[in-house]
Design an enzyme around this catalytic site. Structure first.
Site, mmCIF file in Angstrom:
data_model
loop_
_atom_site.group_PDB
_atom_site.id
_atom_site.type_symbol
_atom_site.label_atom_id
_atom_site.label_comp_id
_atom_site.label_asym_id
_atom_site.label_seq_id
_atom_site.Cartn_x
_atom_site.Cartn_y
_atom_site.Cartn_z
ATOM 1 N N ARG A 70 41.287 46.121 -16.599
ATOM 2 C CA ARG A 70 42.631 46.635 -16.311
ATOM 3 C C ARG A 70 43.448 45.626 -15.511
ATOM 4 O O ARG A 70 44.662 45.555 -15.641
ATOM 5 C CB ARG A 70 42.518 47.982 -15.581
ATOM 6 C CG ARG A 70 41.724 47.921 -14.305
ATOM 7 C CD ARG A 70 41.193 49.282 -13.849
ATOM 8 N NE ARG A 70 40.002 49.702 -14.596
ATOM 9 C CZ ARG A 70 39.362 50.834 -14.401
ATOM 10 N NH1 ARG A 70 39.794 51.699 -13.503
ATOM 11 N NH2 ARG A 70 38.289 51.145 -15.108
ATOM 12 N N ASP A 78 31.333 39.571 -18.836
ATOM 13 C CA ASP A 78 31.616 40.436 -17.693
ATOM 14 C C ASP A 78 30.317 40.736 -16.944
ATOM 15 O O ASP A 78 29.578 41.646 -17.293
ATOM 16 C CB ASP A 78 32.271 41.742 -18.179
ATOM 17 C CG ASP A 78 32.559 42.710 -17.037
ATOM 18 O OD1 ASP A 78 32.472 42.289 -15.860
ATOM 19 O OD2 ASP A 78 32.879 43.885 -17.327
ATOM 20 N N GLU A 125 37.520 45.024 -14.025
ATOM 21 C CA GLU A 125 38.365 43.834 -14.138
ATOM 22 C C GLU A 125 39.288 43.862 -15.348
ATOM 23 O O GLU A 125 40.321 43.197 -15.351
ATOM 24 C CB GLU A 125 37.489 42.578 -14.158
ATOM 25 C CG GLU A 125 36.931 42.181 -15.539
ATOM 26 C CD GLU A 125 36.043 43.229 -16.176
ATOM 27 O OE1 GLU A 125 35.452 44.044 -15.435
ATOM 28 O OE2 GLU A 125 35.919 43.249 -17.415
ATOM 29 N N LYS A 140 26.782 43.899 -12.123
ATOM 30 C CA LYS A 140 26.181 44.927 -12.984
ATOM 31 C C LYS A 140 24.661 44.862 -12.887
ATOM 32 O O LYS A 140 24.103 43.804 -12.561
ATOM 33 C CB LYS A 140 26.568 44.648 -14.447
ATOM 34 C CG LYS A 140 28.001 44.981 -14.816
ATOM 35 C CD LYS A 140 28.245 44.716 -16.299
ATOM 36 C CE LYS A 140 29.685 44.992 -16.691
ATOM 37 N NZ LYS A 140 30.052 46.404 -16.606
ATOM 38 N N LYS A 165 41.914 42.670 -24.527
ATOM 39 C CA LYS A 165 41.082 42.263 -23.391
ATOM 40 C C LYS A 165 40.111 41.194 -23.883
ATOM 41 O O LYS A 165 39.362 41.420 -24.828
ATOM 42 C CB LYS A 165 40.311 43.473 -22.835
ATOM 43 C CG LYS A 165 39.215 43.104 -21.813
ATOM 44 C CD LYS A 165 38.560 44.340 -21.199
ATOM 45 C CE LYS A 165 37.367 43.947 -20.312
ATOM 46 N NZ LYS A 165 36.679 45.102 -19.714
ATOM 47 N N ASP A 203 32.626 41.808 -24.375
ATOM 48 C CA ASP A 203 33.757 42.312 -23.588
ATOM 49 C C ASP A 203 35.085 41.639 -23.984
ATOM 50 O O ASP A 203 36.121 41.909 -23.393
ATOM 51 C CB ASP A 203 33.467 42.128 -22.096
ATOM 52 C CG ASP A 203 34.075 43.236 -21.244
ATOM 53 O OD1 ASP A 203 34.419 44.291 -21.807
ATOM 54 O OD2 ASP A 203 34.210 43.036 -20.017
ATOM 55 N N ASP A 221 34.098 45.039 -10.873
ATOM 56 C CA ASP A 221 33.669 45.272 -12.261
ATOM 57 C C ASP A 221 34.748 46.011 -13.065
ATOM 58 O O ASP A 221 34.660 46.095 -14.282
ATOM 59 C CB ASP A 221 32.356 46.059 -12.264
ATOM 60 C CG ASP A 221 31.656 46.003 -13.612
ATOM 61 O OD1 ASP A 221 32.072 45.188 -14.458
ATOM 62 O OD2 ASP A 221 30.695 46.779 -13.804
HETATM 63 N N1 BES Z 1 33.443 45.897 -19.635
HETATM 64 C C1 BES Z 1 33.201 47.049 -18.863
HETATM 65 C C2 BES Z 1 33.180 48.333 -19.672
HETATM 66 C C3 BES Z 1 32.064 48.468 -20.671
HETATM 67 C C4 BES Z 1 30.942 49.204 -20.359
HETATM 68 C C5 BES Z 1 32.188 47.932 -21.916
HETATM 69 C C6 BES Z 1 29.944 49.363 -21.279
HETATM 70 C C7 BES Z 1 31.168 48.079 -22.841
HETATM 71 C C8 BES Z 1 30.056 48.806 -22.526
HETATM 72 C C9 BES Z 1 34.262 47.202 -17.780
HETATM 73 O O1 BES Z 1 34.799 46.034 -17.304
HETATM 74 C C10 BES Z 1 33.608 47.898 -16.629
HETATM 75 O O2 BES Z 1 32.675 47.366 -16.110
HETATM 76 N N2 BES Z 1 34.103 49.067 -16.276
HETATM 77 C C11 BES Z 1 33.534 49.837 -15.232
HETATM 78 C C12 BES Z 1 34.665 50.450 -14.453
HETATM 79 C C13 BES Z 1 34.224 51.138 -13.178
HETATM 80 C C14 BES Z 1 33.727 50.128 -12.183
HETATM 81 C C15 BES Z 1 35.398 51.909 -12.622
HETATM 82 C C16 BES Z 1 32.655 50.918 -15.849
HETATM 83 O O3 BES Z 1 33.012 51.462 -16.877
HETATM 84 O O4 BES Z 1 31.590 51.165 -15.312
HETATM 85 ZN ZN ZN Z 2 33.599 45.173 -15.733
HETATM 86 ZN ZN ZN Z 3 34.773 44.402 -18.662
#
Ligand code: BES
Ligand code: ZN
Ligand code: ZN
Length: 500
Positions: free
Chosen positions: A351, A270, A349, A277, A265, A288, A347
């Protein structure tokens, strides 16, 4: 930091500082110098040093065994230490030397290894520990001016052994390569998003691959669209910095041998997109792209190590931003393998971009596919920053991965991944939804989504590194600071090598 390996000479080296490693029961260190033994014994009797793991004692102007200063590092209970403990001890030593502003030091490797059968691995680990500890990201710090305090001198480190042989030499060289590439992955992770867009990431990889055994191909936004990478295109479309798909190929085995595929990834930033966020710590979302960093570091290392295996790596790189062109909740993407997903949260994204990359990796008919991604905040809740989350439906792969981790010293933990998790990812208006319909198990449901883009016959494992790719210095003494850890570079190398 400069590290060299040399045979212990009858006459002490030029170094100003000797570094000895001592385990708990051992106070009568190597028969080097009676003065030295006395120093350490006295410190032990007075309770100043016991040989505990991570313990150090520094004697300035000790004038023993031909050295000015002496550092003794504890290695714990056991006489035979694992490679990971050797890595830890080397990291602890370098940190102590830095704290004492030492410019030159010699590690007495034999005091750490004590004739272990594992000496080559310990050597590799010591070099890794030292070099990983020396990493600093200071490209954007001004150089000190004339009248400022001078910068601390770079540590010059020699590793000495009385029994220098080919296998120790090889361990040393491998350690150098793995540390160098892990530090490269860290550099990418630490680099702010304005200095590392998807196109810059691609250019950096291309530039570094010049003259190496790696072939690099980069697809621009138009090509990404043409190849039906609807997820990568759709996530990247919101940003003024276009997405890139980066392909790295390394052939170390016969052309006919099926490759191992690594997928990363590569979100250079992000923001969350329209589902933006919160602003606290949003700056950290530069990391990220750490999955991409891990894959890149591993590829360069495999090429330098001349590993006898074919490996293909794929990086889905984009910047997730809100804009008039950004994906909106409810949008539907069509992925490379024809499956569709509805974007209920922009967010989630990672996947979406990985879906296309994994489908493309599947088309290569590989022996196995491994991905690394900072995929979910939920894995940070589940495992903190101690373990990378491992998701696979393949029991055999779990064993292979455990062995790779044993060799790399990196910690992963198997997590559940079942059809129940997949059930929660079914879409109302598309095949899949990019968020779960139920609460909890957010990392497993994300993994289940990814699994829909890999042919079930291909052994596949997903590593969620959201918790381990950043700020792990409180856990690992061979990381000196805040920022990117370079996690999974070493494990990916071991995994790829395991297919030789
Ligand atoms: N890049 C984030 C995940 C992340 C969170 C990485 C904290 C490092 C530290 C990912 O893209 C994300 O935002 N995931 C969301 C998914 C949710 C919206 C289902 C998450 O984990 O909150
Ligand atoms: Zn995200
Ligand atoms: Zn992300």
């Amino acid at each position: 930091m400069k590290v060299t390996l040399r045979k212990t000479l009858a006459k002490p080296s030029e170094s100003q500082t000797l570094v000895l490693f001592a385990h708990k029961k051992e106070v009568s260190l190597p028969k080097l110098d009676p003065g030295l033994i006395k120093l350490v014994r006295t410190a032990a009797t007075e309770g100043a040093f016991s040989g505990k793991r991570k313990e150090t004692i520094f004697f300035r102007q000790a004038s023993v065994a031909g050295f000015r200063h002496l550092l003794v590092v504890g290695t714990g209970e056991s006489k035979n230490i694992s490679a990971e403990e050797a890595r830890v001890a080397a990291g602890v030593a370098v940190k102590a030397l830095q704290a004492q502003k030492i410019a030159q030091a010699t590690f007495d490797f034999d005091s750490l290894s004590r004739g272990s059968k594992n000496a080559a691995n310990q050597m590799r680990a010591v070099v890794e520990g030292a070099l990983l500890c020396a990493y600093e990201f200071k490209e954007f710090k001004s150089k000190p001016k004339k009248n400022d305090e001078p910068e601390t001198k770079l540590l010059e480190l020699a590793i000495e052994t009385r029994n220098l042989n080919k296998s120790l030499q090889k361990g040393f060289e491998e350690g150098e390569i793995l540390a160098e590439e892990t530090n490269f992955a860290r550099e990418l992770g630490d680099r702010p998003a304005n200095a590392l867009t998807p196109s810059i990431l691609a250019e950096k990889i291309q530039a570094r691959a010049k003259g190496s055994k790696l072939k690099v191909t980069v697809w621009d936004k138009a090509r990404i669209k043409k190849e039906n990478f609807g997820g990568l295109w759709g996530v990247g479309n919101g940003s003024d910095h276009d997405p890139r798909f980066i392909i790295m190929e390394y052939y170390g085995a016969a052309k006919s041998a099926k490759p191992v595929c690594l997928v990363g990834k590569g979100l250079t930033f992000d923001s969350g997109g329209i589902s933006i966020k919160p602003s606290a710590a949003m700056d950290e979302m530069r990391y990220d792209m750490s999955g991409a960093g891990a894959v890149t570091g591993a590829m360069f290392a495999l090429a330098k190590l001349k590993a006898k295996v074919n490996v293909m790596a794929f990086i889905a790189s984009a910047e997730n931003m809100p804009s008039g062109r950004a994906a909106k909740p409810g949008d539907i993407f069509v992925h490379r393998n024809g499956k569709t997903s509805e974007v209920l949260n922009t967010d989630a994204e990672g996947r979406l971009v990985l879906a296309d990359a994994l489908a493309y990796a599947s088309e290569q008919k590989p022996q196995a596919i491994f991905d690394a991604a900072t995929l979910t905040g939920a894995i940070v809740v589940a495992l903190g920053n101690t373990h990378t989350g491992l998701f696979t439906r393949d029991e055999k792969l779990v064993k292979r991965i455990a062995q790779a981790c044993e060799a790399s010293g990196e910690a992963v933990w198997p997590m559940p991944l079942t059809d129940d998790h997949l059930e929660d990812m079914r879409g109302a208006f598309a095949d899949l939804s990019n968020i779960s319909s139920t609460k909890g198990a957010g990392s497993a449901t994300a993994a289940a989504f990814l699994g829909e883009f890999v042919d079930r016959e291909i052994p596949y494992a997903h590593f969620d590194i959201a918790g381990t790719a950043w700020n792990v210095a409180n856990r690992l003494p061979y990381i000196a600071r805040k920022g990117a850890s370079g996690v999974m570079v070493r494990t990916f190398v071991e995994l790829a090598k395991s297919y030789f």
